[in-house]
Scaffold this motif. Sequence first.
Motif, PDB file in Angstrom:
ATOM      1  N   SER A  57       2.068   9.692   3.518  1.00 13.11           N
ATOM      2  CA  SER A  57       3.121  10.355   4.284  1.00 13.11           C
ATOM      3  C   SER A  57       4.486  10.206   3.643  1.00 13.11           C
ATOM      4  N   THR A  58       4.650   9.206   2.739  1.00 12.73           N
ATOM      5  CA  THR A  58       5.933   9.003   2.067  1.00 12.73           C
ATOM      6  C   THR A  58       6.018   9.769   0.749  1.00 12.73           C
ATOM      7  N   MET A  59       4.966  10.458   0.346  1.00 11.51           N
ATOM      8  CA  MET A  59       4.938  11.160  -0.929  1.00 11.51           C
ATOM      9  C   MET A  59       5.080  12.665  -0.707  1.00 11.51           C
TER      10      MET A  59
ATOM     11  N   VAL B  39      -5.846   3.470  -6.818  1.00 14.65           N
ATOM     12  CA  VAL B  39      -5.674   4.348  -7.969  1.00 14.65           C
ATOM     13  C   VAL B  39      -6.452   3.764  -9.131  1.00 14.65           C
ATOM     14  N   ARG B  40      -7.169   4.602  -9.823  1.00 16.84           N
ATOM     15  CA  ARG B  40      -8.015   4.135 -10.916  1.00 16.84           C
ATOM     16  C   ARG B  40      -7.167   3.512 -12.028  1.00 16.84           C
TER      17      ARG B  40
ATOM     18  N   ALA C 176       0.837  -1.202   0.000  1.00 25.83           N
ATOM     19  CA  ALA C 176       0.000   0.000   0.000  1.00 25.83           C
ATOM     20  C   ALA C 176       0.874   1.254   0.000  1.00 25.83           C
ATOM     21  N   LEU C 177       0.438   2.231  -0.772  1.00 30.15           N
ATOM     22  CA  LEU C 177       1.174   3.497  -0.904  1.00 30.15           C
ATOM     23  C   LEU C 177       0.716   4.447   0.214  1.00 30.15           C
TER      24      LEU C 177
ATOM     25  N   LEU D  42      -3.016   0.326  -4.123  1.00 24.33           N
ATOM     26  CA  LEU D  42      -3.660   0.628  -2.854  1.00 24.33           C
ATOM     27  C   LEU D  42      -3.061   1.914  -2.259  1.00 24.33           C
ATOM     28  N   VAL D  43      -3.942   2.750  -1.708  1.00 25.91           N
ATOM     29  CA  VAL D  43      -3.525   4.032  -1.118  1.00 25.91           C
ATOM     30  C   VAL D  43      -4.060   4.104   0.301  1.00 25.91           C
TER      31      VAL D  43
END
Length: 305
Positions: free
Chosen positions: A23-25, A59-60, A19-20, A82-83
């Motif tokens: 906080s890391t972006m 994400v689509r 999962a993305l 996954l986000v």
Amino acid sequence: MPRKRHGRVRTKHTNGRAALLLSTMNPADYNVRPGEVRTIACPDCRTWRRIMGDTVLKVREHRIDTVGQGEEPTPCPGSDQLVVIDIDVRRWQARQDRLLRDAMPQENRRAAQQFYKPFPTPAAPVHRLASREPQTLVRLVRLLEQTRHAGLAHRVNCSLCRGGGRCETGRGLEIAFQEMRATCWIAREQQARARRLAIQQMREARAAQESTRRTQLLLAGQADQLRRAVPQGGRPTEGPEVPMVPLAPRQAAEQLEGDQLTCGHCGATASSLVDAVSAGWCRITRRPHCGRCAARFPAWTRTSF
């Protein structure tokens, strides 16, 4: 009309990655503002895509556009990613708003709340200025009375002070009373001195005004005497006398050659121009009128000689 597609997840398929975490972006690579469509910049193709779902966010699914390179579009590896929203949305939104305001040109900035300059305090009326001066003295007198009553009340309740001695509290109250009385006396002297100084300045101003007025009257009297002085020597016996009142050139040209003036309305006569002016005669439509007849006409139609 195209059908509106809802933003729910229609498949459980994912790309198999972890999962993305937001906080890391970079905070500028996603938009999770409340009330707006959630979007994110795909980490693989760097295009903005919609985040689908309510509880499970993904994400689509999308493709990489390679038509310009002569190839068919290929699915992006970042599809169905996954986000997880693991940030404080309010703090992120406040930071983004602050960055947006800082990047905005200065001429386009405007405060959300308008601040108006307060109106200046109106000046006190003249009849209240005198009542403001003795306020300090009135306050001191009130404090003096309070100190005196406090000393008397302590003397009644204290056996040592009632017997003729002095305790520490009674001595302090007596010293405070004497100091307050001296302060009131100094305030009265200062107020009396200021009053005497104001009266003296007023008298000097009145004397200066009277002296100036006398000088002006003296100069006016001397000018009148010089104006009335007749030069020595003979004068011609023929011709009308020169009038002693100032006349405008147009009025002097329109004056009749004879000494007698006749009212153009009632026929009344005046022996000379000086008598006519003193009797209130004036011109109406360039014709002389007596004071009684001129009063019947509007003021704007009357012209003095």
